[in-house]
Design a protein around this motif. Structure first.
Motif, short mmCIF file in Angstrom:
data_model
loop_
_atom_site.label_atom_id
_atom_site.label_comp_id
_atom_site.label_asym_id
_atom_site.label_seq_id
_atom_site.Cartn_x
_atom_site.Cartn_y
_atom_site.Cartn_z
N GLU A 185 9.81 -12.32 15.41
CA GLU A 185 10.65 -12.87 16.48
C GLU A 185 10.65 -11.93 17.69
O GLU A 185 10.60 -12.39 18.85
CB GLU A 185 12.07 -13.07 15.97
CG GLU A 185 13.04 -13.61 17.01
CD GLU A 185 12.66 -14.98 17.53
OE1 GLU A 185 13.09 -15.34 18.64
OE2 GLU A 185 11.93 -15.71 16.82
N PHE A 186 10.68 -10.63 17.44
CA PHE A 186 10.67 -9.64 18.53
C PHE A 186 9.39 -9.78 19.35
O PHE A 186 9.42 -9.80 20.59
CB PHE A 186 10.78 -8.24 17.95
CG PHE A 186 10.57 -7.13 18.95
CD1 PHE A 186 11.54 -6.83 19.88
CD2 PHE A 186 9.39 -6.40 18.95
CE1 PHE A 186 11.35 -5.81 20.81
CE2 PHE A 186 9.19 -5.38 19.87
CZ PHE A 186 10.17 -5.09 20.80
N SER A 219 7.45 -12.37 19.58
CA SER A 219 7.46 -13.66 20.27
C SER A 219 8.24 -13.59 21.57
O SER A 219 7.84 -14.15 22.59
CB SER A 219 8.06 -14.73 19.35
OG SER A 219 8.19 -15.96 20.02
N GLN A 220 9.36 -12.87 21.55
CA GLN A 220 10.20 -12.77 22.74
C GLN A 220 9.60 -11.85 23.79
O GLN A 220 9.60 -12.16 24.99
CB GLN A 220 11.60 -12.28 22.34
CG GLN A 220 12.38 -13.25 21.48
CD GLN A 220 12.66 -14.56 22.19
OE1 GLN A 220 12.86 -14.61 23.40
NE2 GLN A 220 12.67 -15.64 21.42
N THR A 260 6.70 -13.06 26.11
CA THR A 260 7.02 -13.99 27.19
C THR A 260 7.90 -13.35 28.26
O THR A 260 8.20 -13.98 29.27
CB THR A 260 7.75 -15.23 26.64
OG1 THR A 260 8.99 -14.83 26.03
CG2 THR A 260 6.90 -15.95 25.60
N LEU A 261 8.29 -12.10 28.03
CA LEU A 261 9.23 -11.45 28.93
C LEU A 261 8.65 -11.23 30.32
O LEU A 261 9.34 -11.42 31.33
CB LEU A 261 9.68 -10.11 28.33
CG LEU A 261 10.70 -9.31 29.13
CD1 LEU A 261 11.98 -10.11 29.33
CD2 LEU A 261 11.00 -7.98 28.43
N CYS A 314 5.86 -3.30 28.41
CA CYS A 314 5.99 -4.17 27.24
C CYS A 314 4.89 -3.88 26.22
O CYS A 314 5.13 -3.86 25.01
CB CYS A 314 5.94 -5.64 27.67
SG CYS A 314 7.42 -6.21 28.54
N ASP A 371 0.47 -13.59 24.20
CA ASP A 371 1.13 -14.85 24.51
C ASP A 371 0.11 -15.96 24.72
O ASP A 371 0.36 -17.12 24.42
CB ASP A 371 1.97 -14.67 25.77
CG ASP A 371 2.89 -15.86 26.02
OD1 ASP A 371 3.38 -16.44 25.03
OD2 ASP A 371 3.10 -16.21 27.19
#
Length: 213
Positions: free
Chosen positions: A149-150, A152-153, A156-157, A179, A211
């Motif tokens: 989940e980390f 994935s987030q 897209t940041l 990032c 991504d």
């Protein structure tokens, strides 16, 4: 022991009152109380699947088979952990007889060593049931799911910040490098903490590359 679906279904039938149904990938994740990306990892580990999704067709899973596989996997993990814990306890106690510098050190017989190792294991098992201890394999699975989940987030940041705050190209580049650095650092830290089975969900590629993959 290799996974055998017939044996697993016999040993771990669905609980009384649980209806057996064919479900899709999302519903399978809900049934196992995990994220959908975790289902991908489970498939790599042998999760039974009726049909693999392709060309617009959804994945299909049978709840009884999914349940039996998960119970089989957890049971095998517990047995492996218990055997390793027992062996470690026995070896630790063996070294108590090697303390030649301490004349008062008690010399244990093989039977005493086995009895004390068994007592230590039972104490640890009781602590686990009380929720005071957790097996490494369970902690690893939980952290890997969090890392999925980390990743994935964070992938897209950069795009989100670029659109939301109208960042300049040089600012976007700096943020992307930051990032990427976080992803690499996280992967290395996880591998140091859990050297068995390198984490594959935190890649060393750039956040935008991940991504777009």
């Amino acid at each position: 022991m290799a996974f055998d679906i017939e044996e697993a279904l016999r040993r771990f039938p669905l609980p009384d009152g649980q209806q057996d149904m064919t479900v899709n990938r999302r519903q399978c994740a809900t049934a196992l109380d995990v994220s959908e990306p975790m289902i991908t990892r489970y498939l790599e580990q042998g999760l039974p699947v009726l049909s693999r999704g392709s060309n617009g067709q959804a994945y299909e899973f049978q709840l009884s088979e999914v349940y039996a596989w998960k119970m089989w996997r957890d049971d095998a993990t517990r047995a492996q952990d218990a055997a390793a814990e027992q062996a470690a306890m026995q070896m630790r106690l063996l070294f108590r007889n090697d303390d030649e510098d301490d004349p008062a050190a008690q010399v244990l017989t093989a039977q005493q060593i086995a009895q004390e190792a068994d007592a230590d294991y039972k104490r640890n098992r009781a602590a686990e049931l009380r929720g005071e201890l957790a097996r490494v394999s369970r902690v690893r699975d939980l952290i890997e799911e969090m890392l999925i989940e980390f990743r994935s987030q964070i992938t897209t940041l950069v795009d989100f910040a670029e659109m939301e705050f109208s960042l300049e190209p040089d600012q976007v580049e700096k943020m992307q490098k930051r990032c990427d650095s976080v992803l690499v650092s996280t992967r290395h830290n996880f591998q140091r903490a859990f050297p068995v089975g390198a984490v594959s969900q935190i890649s060393s590629g750039s956040a935008r590359e991940a991504d777009e993959a």
